[in-house]
Design an enzyme around this catalytic site. Structure first.
Site, PDB file in Angstrom:
ATOM      1  N   GLY A   1       0.829  -1.198   0.000  1.00 47.42           N
ATOM      2  CA  GLY A   1       0.000   0.000   0.000  1.00 47.42           C
ATOM      3  C   GLY A   1       0.860   1.244   0.000  1.00 47.42           C
ATOM      4  O   GLY A   1       2.023   1.210   0.423  1.00 47.42           O
TER       5      GLY A   1
ATOM      6  N   GLN B   1       2.856  10.003   1.467  1.00 46.34           N
ATOM      7  CA  GLN B   1       4.177   9.385   1.589  1.00 46.34           C
ATOM      8  C   GLN B   1       5.118   9.781   0.452  1.00 46.34           C
ATOM      9  O   GLN B   1       6.320   9.592   0.557  1.00 46.34           O
ATOM     10  CB  GLN B   1       4.062   7.860   1.606  1.00 46.34           C
ATOM     11  CG  GLN B   1       3.377   7.303   2.835  1.00 46.34           C
ATOM     12  CD  GLN B   1       3.274   5.789   2.758  1.00 46.34           C
ATOM     13  OE1 GLN B   1       2.319   5.267   2.229  1.00 46.34           O
ATOM     14  NE2 GLN B   1       4.272   5.083   3.257  1.00 46.34           N
TER      15      GLN B   1
ATOM     16  N   CYS C   1       6.066  -0.415   7.228  1.00 48.41           N
ATOM     17  CA  CYS C   1       5.663   0.746   6.422  1.00 48.41           C
ATOM     18  C   CYS C   1       6.866   1.232   5.631  1.00 48.41           C
ATOM     19  O   CYS C   1       7.968   1.312   6.172  1.00 48.41           O
ATOM     20  CB  CYS C   1       5.161   1.852   7.351  1.00 48.41           C
ATOM     21  SG  CYS C   1       4.686   3.360   6.499  1.00 48.41           S
ATOM     22  N   LEU C   2       6.635   1.598   4.377  1.00 40.12           N
ATOM     23  CA  LEU C   2       7.749   2.095   3.557  1.00 40.12           C
ATOM     24  C   LEU C   2       8.320   3.388   4.132  1.00 40.12           C
ATOM     25  O   LEU C   2       9.475   3.714   3.895  1.00 40.12           O
ATOM     26  CB  LEU C   2       7.280   2.338   2.119  1.00 40.12           C
ATOM     27  CG  LEU C   2       6.818   1.096   1.336  1.00 40.12           C
ATOM     28  CD1 LEU C   2       6.289   1.505  -0.026  1.00 40.12           C
ATOM     29  CD2 LEU C   2       7.947   0.091   1.204  1.00 40.12           C
TER      30      LEU C   2
ATOM     31  N   HIS D   1      -4.225   1.018   7.902  1.00 36.74           N
ATOM     32  CA  HIS D   1      -2.868   1.572   7.875  1.00 36.74           C
ATOM     33  C   HIS D   1      -2.782   2.749   6.894  1.00 36.74           C
ATOM     34  O   HIS D   1      -2.246   3.814   7.222  1.00 36.74           O
ATOM     35  CB  HIS D   1      -1.876   0.461   7.477  1.00 36.74           C
ATOM     36  CG  HIS D   1      -0.456   0.900   7.356  1.00 36.74           C
ATOM     37  ND1 HIS D   1       0.536   0.465   8.213  1.00 36.74           N
ATOM     38  CD2 HIS D   1       0.163   1.733   6.486  1.00 36.74           C
ATOM     39  CE1 HIS D   1       1.685   1.022   7.869  1.00 36.74           C
ATOM     40  NE2 HIS D   1       1.488   1.803   6.815  1.00 36.74           N
ATOM     41  N   GLU D   2      -3.339   2.562   5.693  1.00 35.23           N
ATOM     42  CA  GLU D   2      -3.235   3.612   4.677  1.00 35.23           C
ATOM     43  C   GLU D   2      -4.133   4.808   5.011  1.00 35.23           C
ATOM     44  O   GLU D   2      -3.745   5.962   4.791  1.00 35.23           O
ATOM     45  CB  GLU D   2      -3.577   3.058   3.287  1.00 35.23           C
ATOM     46  CG  GLU D   2      -2.660   1.940   2.796  1.00 35.23           C
ATOM     47  CD  GLU D   2      -1.181   2.283   2.857  1.00 35.23           C
ATOM     48  OE1 GLU D   2      -0.822   3.463   2.664  1.00 35.23           O
ATOM     49  OE2 GLU D   2      -0.378   1.372   3.124  1.00 35.23           O
TER      50      GLU D   2
ATOM     51  N   HIS E   1      -2.457   7.047   7.343  1.00 38.15           N
ATOM     52  CA  HIS E   1      -1.511   7.968   6.691  1.00 38.15           C
ATOM     53  C   HIS E   1      -2.206   9.264   6.292  1.00 38.15           C
ATOM     54  O   HIS E   1      -1.642  10.355   6.401  1.00 38.15           O
ATOM     55  CB  HIS E   1      -0.924   7.341   5.425  1.00 38.15           C
ATOM     56  CG  HIS E   1       0.280   6.474   5.656  1.00 38.15           C
ATOM     57  ND1 HIS E   1       1.428   6.943   6.244  1.00 38.15           N
ATOM     58  CD2 HIS E   1       0.516   5.175   5.370  1.00 38.15           C
ATOM     59  CE1 HIS E   1       2.320   5.960   6.306  1.00 38.15           C
ATOM     60  NE2 HIS E   1       1.795   4.869   5.791  1.00 38.15           N
TER      61      HIS E   1
END
Ligand code: NI
Length: 169
Positions: free
Chosen positions: A46, A51, A94-95, A136-137, A140
């Site tokens: 994702g 991000q 997470c990236l 999670h997304e 963000h």
């Protein structure tokens, strides 16, 4: 199409709440394409626009990102309508939070509404991994990282590690 740079903690931009997408125009489509390339190359399941430096309410995901079975999903202006139950998301990552994973408490199932990339309203009833990825997304988009949802002690350890690393560089 150029890949985008993924911002990482402690970049303050990641804390920023995002703005709704007002018009799904060519600029947004191009952004989605570049985010897609960035997510698959990372690889990740994702990616939220924040991000990669865009404070827009937009995210993409693919919970089966293996090349043969890719199924890209785009979600614009998403909202969690209801959430039920609790589960532990094991080893969440997470990236934007490199080299760190932790267990995170999440809702077991969620109902999410938003728009797809053509502007059509969509409604997703999710549980398991999909429910975790969506939470999670969407976090963000509200300026929240998964490390904001772990114990303060674990978070401190990670912060200290990152500070040391930044000092070395
Ligand atoms: Ni993330």
């Amino acid at each position: 199409m150029a890949e985008l740079e993924v911002l990482t903690y402690p970049d303050k931009f990641l804390k920023q709440p995002t703005k709704p997408v007002e018009e799904i125009d060519g600029t947004i489509q191009k952004l989605i394409d570049r985010m897609t390339e960035t997510m698959y190359n990372a690889p990740g399941v994702g990616l939220a626009a924040i991000q990669v430096g865009y404070d827009k309410s937009l995210l993409i995901y693919d919970i089966s990102p293996k090349e043969e079975k890719r199924s890209l999903q785009v979600l614009i202006n998403p909202r969690i309508i209801t959430s039920e139950g609790t589960i532990i998301s094991e080893n969440e990552g997470c990236l934007s939070v490199p080299d760190f994973r932790a267990d995170v408490g999440r809702a077991a199932s969620v109902l999410v509404e938003g728009l797809d990339r053509t502007g059509k309203p969509i409604r997703i009833e999710a549980e398991g991994l999909l429910a975790i990825v969506l939470q999670h997304e969407i976090d963000h988009l509200n300026g929240t990282l998964f490390i904001d949802r772990i114990s303060p002690l674990k978070r401190e350890l990670y912060k200290r590690r990152i500070k040391k690393k930044l000092k070395r560089e």
